[in-house]
Design a protein around this motif. Structure first.
Motif, PDB file in Angstrom:
ATOM      1  N   ALA A  90     113.169 -13.383   5.360  1.00 51.98           N
ATOM      2  CA  ALA A  90     114.399 -13.477   6.145  1.00 51.98           C
ATOM      3  C   ALA A  90     115.298 -12.282   5.846  1.00 51.98           C
ATOM      4  CB  ALA A  90     115.142 -14.769   5.807  1.00 51.98           C
ATOM      5  N   ARG A 100     119.039 -11.866   7.157  1.00 50.56           N
ATOM      6  CA  ARG A 100     120.082 -12.457   7.997  1.00 50.56           C
ATOM      7  C   ARG A 100     120.773 -11.388   8.832  1.00 50.56           C
ATOM      8  NH1 ARG A 100     120.915 -14.850   3.074  1.00 50.56           N
ATOM      9  NH2 ARG A 100     122.873 -13.724   2.677  1.00 50.56           N
ATOM     10  N   THR A 128     113.347 -14.209  10.119  1.00 52.75           N
ATOM     11  CA  THR A 128     113.825 -15.532   9.701  1.00 52.75           C
ATOM     12  C   THR A 128     112.805 -16.270   8.839  1.00 52.75           C
ATOM     13  OG1 THR A 128     112.966 -16.513  11.756  1.00 52.75           O
ATOM     14  CG2 THR A 128     115.271 -15.784  11.756  1.00 52.75           C
ATOM     15  N   SER A 163     110.600 -17.800   5.718  1.00 49.21           N
ATOM     16  CA  SER A 163     110.999 -18.407   4.448  1.00 49.21           C
ATOM     17  C   SER A 163     109.844 -18.519   3.464  1.00 49.21           C
ATOM     18  CB  SER A 163     111.578 -19.809   4.691  1.00 49.21           C
ATOM     19  OG  SER A 163     110.615 -20.648   5.317  1.00 49.21           O
ATOM     20  N   ASP A 200     113.900 -13.853   0.253  1.00 47.28           N
ATOM     21  CA  ASP A 200     114.936 -13.427   1.191  1.00 47.28           C
ATOM     22  C   ASP A 200     115.302 -11.975   0.880  1.00 47.28           C
ATOM     23  OD1 ASP A 200     117.850 -12.977   2.030  1.00 47.28           O
ATOM     24  OD2 ASP A 200     117.425 -14.905   2.980  1.00 47.28           O
ATOM     25  N   THR A 219     117.782 -10.158   2.550  1.00 38.32           N
ATOM     26  CA  THR A 219     119.022  -9.792   3.235  1.00 38.32           C
ATOM     27  C   THR A 219     119.779  -8.700   2.506  1.00 38.32           C
ATOM     28  OG1 THR A 219     119.194 -12.026   4.131  1.00 38.32           O
ATOM     29  CG2 THR A 219     121.195 -10.674   4.156  1.00 38.32           C
TER      30      THR A 219
END
Length: 324
Positions: free
Chosen positions: A251, A253, A258, A260, A264, A266
């Motif tokens: 992911a 953001r 997206t 999982s 992550d 981001t």
């Protein structure tokens, strides 16, 4: 010390010295629980030394005693006191002293919760501040100094074990179960945590950074972490990241990514390390991991992208480093 004796003792000496660092040591605590553990350990080690010296003194005295001085009655009194009364009193005192330390630390609903899930071979992290949405991250744990934090520990595949030597004791992370560890950092700095339960081929390569921050700095960081990434969407690496399906597992953001399954990403570029704490954050290291994660971390579930050219992996690496 003679050279042969030094050679035989050197491995043990160097192994002991390897544990004498400030960022991953029970002897350099930055948390309340670790400080209590260190105090208890030093007391028990000191007691063991005193007992050893006492026994050694008794042996020497017995060996040098003149004939007829040692009697059966004297030996029975020694056994009664040294083998019965004194150990009972000492162990009873230790029990009374240590039982309160075994009680779980108190926490309130207003305390920050952080959910950590052990994966093969990385750490899923989600900050859950009261009355606010969770903030998802990976492979790094940040704590506000002086505040109580509740760590909710779980596992996504096999049993792992959460251990930050300078913060608190070990606690297992078990699939299907959530264990709770209440901690408080008392000193700012960057420290290191590890998985302390064998969990697969890259168990030894499953570490993470722990950053203890002043409360105001932590609040500002958490607010920034909650925002979407602000990468350069027109960068060549962004298109390659999407075209190669990276967003299906990771992911980012604010973008189409997206997934999982994996960590992550981001704010990936703001972390000091990559691959769960084993490599410094550099373009070359990121490109190497993107191209063939298994060569860096055996058993990692991330597929290899050997079909990508060096230029493409470099472009993806620069894109990931821009995610801050």
């Amino acid at each position: 010390m003679s050279r042969p004796l030094f050679r035989s003792a050197a491995p043990a000496l160097f192994a002991c010295l390897a544990g004498c660092n400030m960022h991953q040591s029970t002897l350099a605590p930055f948390g309340r629980d670790a400080a209590d553990i260190r105090g208890m350990t030093l007391l028990l080690v000191g007691g063991a030394v005193v007992i050893f010296l006492g026994v050694a003194a008794l042996v020497v005295a017995a060996m040098r005693a003149p004939a007829g001085r040692l009697t059966h009655d004297g030996g029975m009194r020694l056994v009664l006191w040294a083998g019965g009364i004194v150990p009972t009193v000492v162990l009873g005192a230790l029990l009374v002293w240590t039982l309160p330390a075994m009680r779980p630390a108190p926490a309130t609903p207003a305390d920050l919760r952080v959910a950590l899930v052990g994966e093969q071979f990385w750490w899923r992290v989600a900050y859950r501040p009261p009355n606010r949405p969770p903030v998802v991250s990976a492979n790094e744990l940040r704590l506000p100094v002086g505040r109580t934090v509740v760590l909710e520990l779980g596992a996504g595949d096999v049993i792992h074990s959460f251990w930050v030597p300078g913060l608190a004791g070990k606690m297992d992370m078990i699939p299907g179960r959530t264990n709770r560890l209440v901690v408080r950092a008392d000193k700012a700095g960057r420290y290191r945590g590890v998985c302390a339960e064998f969990c697969g081929l890259s168990h030894a390569l499953m570490a993470f950074d722990v950053v203890a921050m002043p409360p105001a700095a932590f609040d500002a960081w958490l607010a920034a972490e909650a925002r979407p990434a602000a990468p350069v969407a027109s960068a060549p690496g962004a298109a390659l990241f999407t075209a190669n399906g990276c967003g299906g597992c990771h992911a980012v953001r604010g973008t189409a990514g997206t997934g999982s399954i994996g960590p992550d990403l981001t704010h990936f570029g703001a972390r000091a390390t990559l691959a769960a704490g084993i490599l410094p954050m550099t373009t070359a290291n990121v490109a190497r991991f993107v191209r063939d994660a298994g060569s860096v971390k055996p058993g990692a579930r991330m597929p290899a992208f050997r079909h990508l050219s060096p230029g493409d992996t470099q472009a993806i690496a620069r894109y990931l480093e821009s995610l801050k």
